[in-house]
Design a protein around this motif. Structure first.
Motif, PDB file in Angstrom:
ATOM      1  N   ARG A 261       0.852  -1.196   0.000  1.00  0.00           N
ATOM      2  CA  ARG A 261       0.000   0.000   0.000  1.00  0.00           C
ATOM      3  C   ARG A 261       0.875   1.227   0.000  1.00  0.00           C
ATOM      4  O   ARG A 261       1.888   1.288   0.710  1.00  0.00           O
ATOM      5  CB  ARG A 261      -0.908  -0.011   1.228  1.00  0.00           C
ATOM      6  N   THR A 262       0.499   2.202  -0.809  1.00  0.00           N
ATOM      7  CA  THR A 262       1.202   3.475  -0.814  1.00  0.00           C
ATOM      8  C   THR A 262       0.241   4.554  -0.327  1.00  0.00           C
ATOM      9  O   THR A 262      -0.881   4.266   0.082  1.00  0.00           O
ATOM     10  CB  THR A 262       1.754   3.794  -2.212  1.00  0.00           C
ATOM     11  N   VAL A 263       0.679   5.803  -0.346  1.00  0.00           N
ATOM     12  CA  VAL A 263      -0.173   6.894   0.114  1.00  0.00           C
ATOM     13  C   VAL A 263      -1.184   7.239  -0.983  1.00  0.00           C
ATOM     14  O   VAL A 263      -1.194   6.641  -2.048  1.00  0.00           O
ATOM     15  CB  VAL A 263       0.664   8.128   0.522  1.00  0.00           C
ATOM     16  N   THR A 264      -2.037   8.207  -0.744  1.00  0.00           N
ATOM     17  CA  THR A 264      -3.134   8.490  -1.654  1.00  0.00           C
ATOM     18  C   THR A 264      -2.670   9.107  -2.967  1.00  0.00           C
ATOM     19  O   THR A 264      -1.531   9.570  -3.096  1.00  0.00           O
ATOM     20  CB  THR A 264      -4.143   9.455  -1.003  1.00  0.00           C
ATOM     21  N   ASN A 265      -3.603   9.142  -3.920  1.00  0.00           N
ATOM     22  CA  ASN A 265      -3.300   9.773  -5.200  1.00  0.00           C
ATOM     23  C   ASN A 265      -2.983  11.252  -5.033  1.00  0.00           C
ATOM     24  O   ASN A 265      -2.120  11.797  -5.738  1.00  0.00           O
ATOM     25  CB  ASN A 265      -4.471   9.587  -6.172  1.00  0.00           C
ATOM     26  N   ASN A 266      -3.654  11.923  -4.115  1.00  0.00           N
ATOM     27  CA  ASN A 266      -3.379  13.349  -3.906  1.00  0.00           C
ATOM     28  C   ASN A 266      -2.042  13.596  -3.218  1.00  0.00           C
ATOM     29  O   ASN A 266      -1.562  14.736  -3.195  1.00  0.00           O
ATOM     30  CB  ASN A 266      -4.502  13.985  -3.088  1.00  0.00           C
ATOM     31  N   GLU A 267      -1.474  12.537  -2.672  1.00  0.00           N
ATOM     32  CA  GLU A 267      -0.144  12.631  -2.050  1.00  0.00           C
ATOM     33  C   GLU A 267       0.938  12.040  -2.958  1.00  0.00           C
ATOM     34  O   GLU A 267       2.053  11.794  -2.519  1.00  0.00           O
ATOM     35  CB  GLU A 267      -0.133  11.894  -0.713  1.00  0.00           C
ATOM     36  N   ASP A 268       0.600  11.807  -4.226  1.00  0.00           N
ATOM     37  CA  ASP A 268       1.554  11.293  -5.218  1.00  0.00           C
ATOM     38  C   ASP A 268       2.075   9.906  -4.852  1.00  0.00           C
ATOM     39  O   ASP A 268       3.274   9.629  -4.926  1.00  0.00           O
ATOM     40  CB  ASP A 268       2.712  12.271  -5.413  1.00  0.00           C
ATOM     41  N   GLY A 269       1.146   9.017  -4.490  1.00  0.00           N
ATOM     42  CA  GLY A 269       1.537   7.688  -4.051  1.00  0.00           C
ATOM     43  C   GLY A 269       2.324   6.886  -5.066  1.00  0.00           C
ATOM     44  O   GLY A 269       3.206   6.099  -4.697  1.00  0.00           O
ATOM     45  N   VAL A 270       2.015   7.036  -6.356  1.00  0.00           N
ATOM     46  CA  VAL A 270       2.770   6.325  -7.381  1.00  0.00           C
ATOM     47  C   VAL A 270       4.201   6.843  -7.435  1.00  0.00           C
ATOM     48  O   VAL A 270       5.170   6.076  -7.473  1.00  0.00           O
ATOM     49  CB  VAL A 270       2.087   6.457  -8.758  1.00  0.00           C
ATOM     50  N   ALA A 271       4.364   8.160  -7.402  1.00  0.00           N
ATOM     51  CA  ALA A 271       5.699   8.757  -7.444  1.00  0.00           C
ATOM     52  C   ALA A 271       6.533   8.333  -6.245  1.00  0.00           C
ATOM     53  O   ALA A 271       7.738   8.089  -6.371  1.00  0.00           O
ATOM     54  CB  ALA A 271       5.587  10.276  -7.501  1.00  0.00           C
TER      55      ALA A 271
END
Length: 288
Positions: A261-271
C-alpha cells in the motif's frame, strides 16, 4: 499487506503499470510535477511505463504528454491497446460480441429494473435517453441499447469495447454482485466509479489479461511488473503483478488484492514508490 515504506521494492522491475483516475491522477485530474518527474526517471532507467485505465483512448489527453518510448496505453479496462503517439489509434481490440452484449442488457433490465445503458464502440460512446449524459462526448447518439447494438449485417459495425450499466438507486457493490450473479458466466463485470456504474467487457477481458499479453510480447514476466490501482477494475492487475500497490484511497477489494500500500493519489503515491525504485537501483549500482 505492507505499506510503501515497509515493502521491499523489486531490484530490477522492467515495467510499471498504473491506473489513472484515483491512482496516478490527483482528484482534480492533473498529473503533479513530482509524478511527471518520477515517470520520466523510470523511463530513463529503462523501465517501461504503461497506463492501464478504464478510460477510452480519446480521453487520454491528460497523460499523452507523459508517454515516453513505446507510446502505448491499455484502455477500456483491457478492451483496447492504443498508440498515444499516433492520436490514440487502436492497435489491438478485444471486443464484446454484440449478441452477448444484448443478452447482458436484457438480463440486467430484468434483474435490476431502472438500469440504463451506454455502449462504448471503438468509434465512440452512445447511450440511452435515461443514461447520465457524457459531457465529454457531445456528439453521441442517444437511443435504446437494442438500437445502439443493432447491425444491419453481422460483423459490419464497429467493435463494442464495453457496455456501461447505470442504476440510480442501488449501492455500487451490490449492483456489481447482482450483475456477476446473473450474467457473470457470459461477460466480465467490474466498476471504477463511486456510483452504481458497471463496466461490461468480453469474457476474460480485463486490465490484467491485456497487460499480460503486452508483457508476453516483450518477454516480461509478472514478477518483473510493478502495478498500481485503487478500484475493483484494478483487482486482477494488482493480483497478477509480481509487486503491486493499492493507493491509500483505494477500495477494500483493491487493498485486499495488492501486495503493498502506498499513500493516496493526492499525495503522489505512485511517485513515492517509483522514487524508491530508482533510489534502490542507484544504491545497488554503487555497491557493485
Amino acid at each position: 499487506m505492507t505499506s510503501a515504506t515497509e515493502q521491499p521494492v523489486p531490484a530490477a522491475p522492467r515495467l510499471i503499470a498504473t491506473d489513472l483516475d484515483g491512482t496516478l491522477l490527483r482528484d482534480d485530474k492533473t498529473v503533479s510535477d513530482r509524478t511527471v518527474a518520477a515517470l520520466a526517471a523510470a523511463e530513463e532507467a529503462g523501465i517501461e511505463v504503461f497506463f492501464v485505465t478504464g478510460r477510452p483512448a480519446r480521453w487520454m489527453d491528460v497523460v499523452s504528454d507523459h508517454v515516453h518510448g513505446h507510446g502505448l496505453a491499455i484502455c477500456a479496462n483491457g478492451a483496447a491497446v492504443a498508440d498515444l503517439h499516433d492520436g490514440g489509434r487502436l492497435l489491438k481490440v478485444r471486443g464484446l460480441e454484440r449478441p452477448i452484449a444484448l443478452d447482458v442488457v436484457h438480463t440486467l433490465r430484468s434483474a435490476a429494473p431502472g438500469t440504463s445503458f451506454a455502449v462504448e464502440l471503438a468509434t465512440g460512446i452512445h447511450y440511452e435517453p435515461s443514461y447520465p449524459p457524457f459531457h465529454l462526448d457531445p456528439g453521441a447518439t442517444v437511443a435504446m441499447a437494442e438500437k445502439l447494438l443493432h447491425e444491419e449485417t453481422p460483423g459490419a459495425g464497429a467493435p463494442v469495447l464495453k457496455v456501461l450499466a447505470h442504476h440510480g438507486e442501488m449501492a455500487p457493490d451490490a449492483f456489481l454482485a447482482l450483475a456477476r450473479g446473473v450474467a457473470g458466466d457470459r461477460a466480465s463485470f467490474t466498476r471504477s466509479s463511486p456510483t452504481a456504474l458497471l463496466e461490461v467487457s468480453g469474457p476474460g477481458v480485463s486490465k490484467a489479461s491485456t497487460l499480460e499479453l503486452c508483457c508476453a510480447e516483450r518477454g516480461i514476466s509478472a514478477a518483473e511488473v510493478v502495478a498500481f490501482g485503487d478500484m475493483p477494475n484494478d483487482v486482477e492487475m494488482l493480483s497478477w503483478a509480481g509487486t503491486s500497490y493499492a493507493m491509500g484511497n483505494a477500495h477494500p477489494a483493491a487493498l485486499a488484492a495488492a501486495s503493498g500500500r502506498t499513500v493516496t493519489n493526492n499525495e503522489d503515491g505512485v511517485a513515492v514508490v517509483i522514487e524508491r525504485i530508482i533510489a534502490e537501483r542507484a544504491r545497488l549500482r554503487v555497491e557493485r
